[in-house]
Write a protein that holds these residues in place. Sequence first.
Motif, PDB file in Angstrom:
ATOM      1  N   ALA A  74      -8.773 -13.348  29.315  1.00 63.66           N
ATOM      2  CA  ALA A  74      -7.361 -13.062  29.521  1.00 63.66           C
ATOM      3  C   ALA A  74      -6.856 -13.715  30.804  1.00 63.66           C
ATOM      4  O   ALA A  74      -7.612 -13.928  31.754  1.00 63.66           O
ATOM      5  N   LYS A 216       2.852 -11.552  24.446  1.00 64.11           N
ATOM      6  CA  LYS A 216       1.880 -10.611  24.993  1.00 64.11           C
ATOM      7  C   LYS A 216       2.600  -9.372  25.530  1.00 64.11           C
ATOM      8  O   LYS A 216       3.618  -9.490  26.203  1.00 64.11           O
ATOM      9  N   ILE A 236      -0.089 -10.665  21.050  1.00 60.29           N
ATOM     10  CA  ILE A 236      -1.192 -10.063  21.791  1.00 60.29           C
ATOM     11  C   ILE A 236      -0.836  -8.604  22.052  1.00 60.29           C
ATOM     12  O   ILE A 236       0.101  -8.305  22.813  1.00 60.29           O
ATOM     13  N   SER A 238      -1.079  -5.515  23.877  1.00 62.43           N
ATOM     14  CA  SER A 238      -1.495  -5.358  25.260  1.00 62.43           C
ATOM     15  C   SER A 238      -0.574  -4.387  25.971  1.00 62.43           C
ATOM     16  O   SER A 238       0.634  -4.363  25.698  1.00 62.43           O
ATOM     17  N   TYR A 270      -3.956 -10.693  18.371  1.00 58.93           N
ATOM     18  CA  TYR A 270      -4.995 -10.570  19.383  1.00 58.93           C
ATOM     19  C   TYR A 270      -4.805  -9.237  20.100  1.00 58.93           C
ATOM     20  O   TYR A 270      -3.753  -8.604  19.997  1.00 58.93           O
ATOM     21  N   ASP A 272      -6.083  -6.903  23.849  1.00 62.84           N
ATOM     22  CA  ASP A 272      -6.865  -6.763  25.064  1.00 62.84           C
ATOM     23  C   ASP A 272      -6.812  -5.309  25.503  1.00 62.84           C
ATOM     24  O   ASP A 272      -6.198  -4.473  24.848  1.00 62.84           O
TER      25      ASP A 272
END
Length: 343
Positions: A74, A216, A236, A238, A270, A272
Amino acid sequence: MRWIDGLEAAAAEKLPEPVHRYFRQGSAGGISVGEATAAWNAYRFRPRVLTDVSTVDISTTVLGTPVDGPVLVAPTTLQRQADPGGEAAMAAGVAAANSVIGISSNAGTTFADIGAAGAPWWLQIYVVKNRDVTLRMLDAAVAAGARAVVLTADTPVVGRKEDDGPTIWEVIQPGHLLANLDEGEYAVEDLGKADNLTPDVIGWLAERTGLPVLVKGVLRGDDAKRCADAGAAGIIVSNHGGRQLDGAIPTARALPEVAEALAGTPTEIYVDGGIRRGEHVLTALALGARAVFVGRPALWALTVDSSAGVTRLLTDLGEELTHAMRLVGSPTIADLTPDLITR
C-alpha cells in the motif's frame, strides 16, 4: 512466534518514538485501527475436501500486470524515516517478490528513482485545492512510468490525531516529503485537500494521465457503483488504516457489500486494513477481492531489514496463503468463492 508477528516490536526499537507512533496510530480514539485485524479473525472457513491440491497457484494479474501473488504494498508516506532508501528500497523489495507497489504523492523519493527499482507502481494521489499542483504531480508520475492512478477519496480533511508528545513533524528530516514537487512552486495552502470532489474527478484523472484510475477509501456498495459508473477501473476498500473517520466500519465487513454491488462488472476490487496472515488474504479473495494491500507491515519490514525485509514479508504471506488454500480445498484463486467463508 512468526517473524511477521515480531516486526512491529523490532521496528519500534529502531525508530524514534514519534515516528513509530505516527506509523502505528489511528485517528481520534483509535477504534477503527484497533478493530481492523479482529474483523478478519471473525471469519470462519467452510473447507472443501477430496479436491486435488497437489499443485496450488497463487499468481494473478492486477489491472493486467502479472504478479506472483495477490499481496501488494500500500502507499504510505515518510518511508525514508524507516529506511534511508525510502520508497526506492521498498520498491526494490517489491520487485524481488514480483508484486506491485502503491507510491504516495507525498513520497520523499523521486518517481524516477522509484521507477528505477524495477517494481510496477501505481501513484496514490490527493487532489489538492490548487489543481495545478496536482497536475504537476500527475505529469511527473506518468513520465516516470506509473501504471495507474489511485485517487484517495476519504480525505476531504485529515483525520484528527491525538498525540501526547513530540510529533513526527518535529523530528522529520528535510527532504523526506514531497520530493516530486519543486520547492518555491507551491505554498502550504496549495496543498490543502480538495473538499469539493465528485465522481467527475475520476474521468478528469483518466483523461489527464491516460492511465486506469482506482478509487481508494470506499466502504459502501452504492459509492463503489457510483465510482464504477464514472469510469473507475478499480475500487480499494479502505478506511485509510483507521486514520480518517474513527469508528468507520472495518474493511473486512465492508468488502462483501462492495463485491455484491460490483458483481458482473469489470471493475477490479482490492482491500487493505488489518491483513496480517495468509488466512486473511484467503478470506479477502473469497469475499471478492482481486488482491490485498499491506501498509504498516511493509513499513515495519522496511525498518527492520530494508528491501530484503519487504521481500520476505510478501513471500511469507504468499506461502501462508498457499498453505491455507490447500487446507480449504482450492488449488487456484479462481476457486476461492464466498461459500468458503462464514462469520
